[in-house]
Enzyme design. Structure first.
Site, PDB file in Angstrom:
ATOM      1  CG  HIS A 165      -2.451   3.045  23.741  1.00  0.00           C
ATOM      2  ND1 HIS A 165      -2.472   3.739  24.930  1.00  0.00           N
ATOM      3  CD2 HIS A 165      -2.022   3.922  22.794  1.00  0.00           C
ATOM      4  CE1 HIS A 165      -2.074   4.997  24.696  1.00  0.00           C
ATOM      5  NE2 HIS A 165      -1.784   5.124  23.415  1.00  0.00           N
ATOM      6  CB  ALA A 166      -1.847  -3.841  22.650  1.00  0.00           C
TER       7      ALA A 166
END
Ligand code: ZLV
Ligand code: CA
Ligand code: ZN
Length: 396
Positions: A149-150
């Protein structure tokens, strides 16, 4: 151990295992579902089966600032490297936390050693990628990575540094095309977005999709990359939105069909497979009914493609089941899945953590009552139909 279990090095190819035990000592906080300690449990079970004798084992160093900056903005990295886990500033009016780069909230808390933790996860993933491109490994395993998700300048969903993007960028220095596959129960939004504008990476994520009630809310069937005709990345994001309770049988059918068609059309030169274990039945955050066998079948399918491959970890919030899945998948990588005992080794440390002494608990053992399956066969056919039509736009 290796002798008594019959596990030997795989014939004709090399598997490597990349980890940094320092990573496992970090804590997100008492109530936070992400437990780096699950990596200790997984490794302990893998070693108890004697699998380390069949692989090249690397203790990896942390990624450098420059390596992290191959994807992340330096402003973000500078903040991540200096911010202290003190009280997060609050907005004077309503006392809501005033978050910079989405850091310090309840999903992405600031904790002791955060920057080290992130650079170690990326270090393992990057080491795996380097062993692939140097052809020292055919399959490289980095269970401490997979933090999908980063974003370039933002933390999101327990992920601060996107080790997968960093590793794929390394693969792209040598390989023309990389296929990214994501079987975490959440949408692989960070990796998808990072490669939105290139036709050298195709991303496919299988996930629970409910825009209002399930994180991150993106990844609809028709979210397939920027629609502009001038964008080479158009049509190169495949999304497989699913509902609660999907079974091994249905998932296997979808996975083989969709990944099979993508490989035929896109002809990847390497594969990056995110093996998030929160898609297993009984996961604290997950919603599916997958068993260790069904999750592992995805790894088996990809292995049979005979392409260089990195296996990443990812989510997984019921540690005993995370350890089972990643152990089984390590055995698949070294082609020992038929040699290992389905009964957990007698001498495994933490054996009491596993509740049942089997590597393959039944749905009844995991859940008592399995979750209701809300994936009608007709909907799965519609998904296959959409992906088939989408792939017509991909040049081969
Ligand atoms: O497995 O979180 O739902 C890769 C991965 O894919 C949210 N976050 C966001 C949106 C509004 N918030 C809720 C804030 C919750 C804060 C703490 C939890 C604490 C206890 C139990 C569950 C959660 C939780 N948080 C469950 N789902 C969330 C998601 C983030 C999921 C990230 C998945 C990461 C490693
Ligand atoms: Ca996914
Ligand atoms: Zn997840």
């Amino acid at each position: 151990l290796a002798e008594s279990s019959g596990i030997t090095r795989p014939k004709g190819y090399n598997v490597s295992f990349h980890c940094n035990p320092e990573m496992e000592k970090h804590h997100f906080g008492m109530t936070h579902p992400m437990k780096p300690w699950r990596l200790t449990l997984s490794k302990s079970l893998i070693y108890s089966y004697g699998m380390s004798f069949a692989m090249d084992n690397y203790l990896t160093r942390a990624a450098t600032y420059e390596e992290l900056a191959s994807f992340h903005s330096t402003d973000y990295l500078d903040f991540l490297g200096t911010v202290l886990p003190e009280a997060v500033p609050r907005d004077l009016e309503n006392q809501n936390p005033d978050l910079k780069y989405n850091l310090g909230g309840s999903d992405c808390p600031l904790f002791d050693g955060l920057y080290n933790y992130c650079s170690m996860s990326a270090g393992s993933a990057l080491d795996a990628a380097r062993k692939i491109v140097s052809k020292q490994s055919d399959i490289a395993i980095a269970w401490g990575g997979g933090l999908h998700h980063a974003k370039k300048a933002e933390a999101s969903g327990f992920c601060y540094i996107n080790d997968i993007v960093i590793a794929i960028l390394e693969l792209l220095r040598f390989y023309p095309r990389v296929l990214y596959i994501d079987i975490d129960v959440h949408h692989g939004d960070g990796v998808e977005e990072a490669f939105f504008s290139t036709d050298r990476v195709m991303t496919v994520s299988f996930h629970k999709y409910d825009p209002n009630n399930f994180f991150p809310g993106t990844g609809a069937l028709d979210d397939n990359g920027p629609k502009s005709e001038h964008n080479p990345g158009a049509h190169h994001a495949v999304n497989v939105p699913l509902n609660d309770g999907i079974t091994d049988e249905q998932y296997d059918m979808l996975f083989n069909n969709i990944v099979g068609k993508i490989v035929e059309k896109f002809r990847p030169s390497a594969i990056a497979l995110q093996c998030g274990a929160d898609s297993l039945a009984g996961d604290r955050l997950g919603r599916f009914n997958l068993q260790v066998q069904g999750h592992g079948a995805c790894v088996e399918f990809c292995k049979r493609l005979n392409l260089p491959m990195i296996l990443f970890g990812g989510g997984g919030y019921t540690p005993r089941n995370v350890a089972r899945a990643w152990t089984y998948e390590t055995s698949i990588a070294i082609n020992s899945q038929d040699k290992i005992s389905p009964i957990l080794p007698e001498h495994a440390p933490w054996r009491e953590q596993f509740r049942q002494d089997t590597l393959f608990p039944t749905l009844e053992q995991i859940l008592g009552e399995p979750r209701q399956n809300r994936n009608p066969q007709k909907r799965l056919q519609e998904i296959i139909q959409h992906v088939t039509e989408q792939l017509r736009f991909v040049e081969s």
